[in-house]
Design an enzyme around this catalytic site. Structure first.
Site: not given
Ligand code: BES
Ligand code: ZN
Ligand code: MN
Length: 488
Positions: A253, A265, A337, A339
């Protein structure tokens, strides 16, 4: 730049600016470790007394500096704690890393840690090279001390250090990439760097730009990348060995910045999202390392690169697109995103007819909730392979834990309009649901594992062992270890 070599000289008479020795803690008090005895002797048997007087306890990774007042050839002894028993090679790596960090600004250091086996020598050298890492590209005030210069590992043992140096360079490159701000690292830039380094290493390189991605049906990478002024890329790097019997595919990724997109976010969760390309970084670093080692295995690496931004051209929650596999995906949350870009890479990797696919991703906050900052989550469509990945990671010094993919969680991804949705209806088990989403796109009959490194990829707190603050290079050593495992 830090260099490391082996020398058979006696610690007490070795000429350097600092001498590192190991000290054990224990119920009977501090004990000089092998390598430290002759130093203790030269200090008139007062090493332990001196350490006690500076409140040194000997716990793993603790360091203390003691002046030698001419009793040794080095003006300074740096004691590093080795814990109470004979530790693991990882303990030794961490101790050497902590020592190397404490020696920033030192020109020549000698390490007299327990080094009778080849494994121990390699652990000391790797820990030191990783611990010496600094990132000073953006500093102009000269306040950051340069890393320790020359390191001599004092040992009678013979050990080739080529592998260690290659591995350290790979990991430190990944750290540099993760630490580089998104203003200086966007998809095309990372693709260009990967292409350049890949070509230098003799890899076959293919870069798909946004036009090629659109024309060839990489719907997920296009959808995630369309909100940014910096268009997406897919990089394919292939390493081939004429005697290889196995082909591995690694998919990373590579979100060079994850704002969340329109599902923005909160700012507290955004300031370190430059690290969201850590998976792609690890794939690139490992490919360069594997080529450097000349392993007898074929490895294909895919970097799925995009910048996830909100804008008038960004994808919207409720958009539906067709992925590279042909399956349709409803995007309910543009912050899920990773996935979307990964499954295009995973589906494409099937065309290389690999024996196995491993993807690495900073995929979910839920990984950090479940396992904390330092332990990666490993999921797979094959329990035996999952165990193998966890074991290889453990040996590499990268903690991880096996995680299930419970079938009942799949229904949470049911979409009312498309084949699958990217956001589960409930937040429970989010790390596993992300794994279940990926699994659905794995080409039939291919063994696959997924490593979620959301926490391990970036160290937000103080350095420890050989791990600096910021980018850690997580999973790079696991991927190299995997290639070694499958090499003939
Ligand atoms: N890049 C983030 C995941 C992440 C969070 C990496 C904290 C490192 C530290 C990923 O793209 C994301 O935002 N995931 C969401 C998914 C959810 C919306 C289903 C998450 O984990 O909150
Ligand atoms: Zn991400
Ligand atoms: Mn994300």
């Amino acid at each position: 730049m830090t260099t490391v070599r082996l020398m058979a000289s006696a610690p007490a008479s070795h000429d350097a600016d600092a001498l590192v020795v190991g000290v054990h803690s224990g119920p009977q008090g501090l004990r000089p470790a092998p390598g430290a005895e002759s130093v203790d002797e030269a200090l008139g048997g007062k090493l332990v007394e001196a350490l006690r007087s500076v409140a040194f306890t000997g716990k793993t990774g603790e360091v203390a500096k003691i002046p030698t007042f001419g009793a040794l050839s080095t003006p300074l002894v740096l004691a590093v704690g080795l814990g109470d028993a004979d530790g693991t090679v990882e303990d030794l790596r961490r101790a050497a890393g902590a020592a190397a960090r404490a020696l920033a600004g030192t020109a020549r250091a000698a390490f007299a840690l327990p080094a009778t086996t080849r494994e121990q020598v390699e652990a000391i050298a790797l820990g030191a090279l990783l611990g010496a890492y600094t990132f000073d590209r953006y500093r102009t005030n000269g306040e950051l001390k340069p890393p320790v210069g020359e390191i001599a590992v004092l040992t009678e043992a013979e050990a080739p250090l080529e592998r260690t140096v290659v591995v350290a360079e790979s990991v430190n490159l990944v750290r540099d990439l993760v630490n580089t701000p998104p203003s200086d690292l966007w998809p095309a830039k990372l693709a260009e760097l990967a292409a350049e380094r890949g070509a230098q290493a003799g890899l076959e390189v293919e870069v798909l730009d946004e036009t090629a991605l659109k024309e060839n049906g990489y719907g997920g990478i296009v959808a995630v990348g369309q909100g940014s002024i910096n268009p997406p890329r897919l990089v394919r790097l292939a390493y081939r060995h004429p005697e290889a019997t196995k082909t591995l595919a690694f998919v990373g990724k590579g979100i060079t910045f994850d704002s969340g997109g329109l599902s923005l976010k909160p700012s507290s969760a955004m300031d370190w999202m430059k690290a969201d390309m850590g998976g792609a970084g690890a794939v690139l670093g490992s490919l360069l390392g594997i080529a450097g080692l000349g392993l007898k295995v074929n490895v294909v690496g895919y970097l799925c690169l995009a910048e996830n931004m909100p804008s008038g051209t960004a994808q919207r929650p409720s958009d539906v697109y067709t992925s590279y596999s042909g399956k349709t995906v409803e995007v309910l949350d543009t912050d899920a995103e990773g996935r979307l870009v990964l499954v295009d890479g995973i589906a494409r990797a099937g065309e290389d007819e690999p024996d196995l696919i491993v993807d690495v991703a900073t995929l979910t906050g839920a990984q950090i909730i479940a396992l904390g900052w330092r332990t990666a989550g490993v999921m797979a469509n094959d329990d035996a392979f999952r165990t193998r990945v966890v074991e290889i990671a453990e040996r590499a010094g990268e903690p991880s834990w096996p995680m299930p993919l419970p079938a009942e969680l799949r229904k949470g991804l049911d979409s009312s309009v498309a084949d699958i949705a990217n956001l589960p209806s409930e937040r429970w088990g989010s790390m596993l649901v992300a794994g279940i989403f990926l699994k659905e796109f794995v080409p039939d009959g291919v063994t696959w594992a997924h490593i979620d490194i959301a926490g391990p990829s970036f160290n937000k707190t103080d350095p420890y062992g050989y791990t600096p603050k910021g980018g850690t290079g997580a999973a790079t050593r696991t991927l190299i270890g995997l290639a070694e495992e499958y090499a003939g």
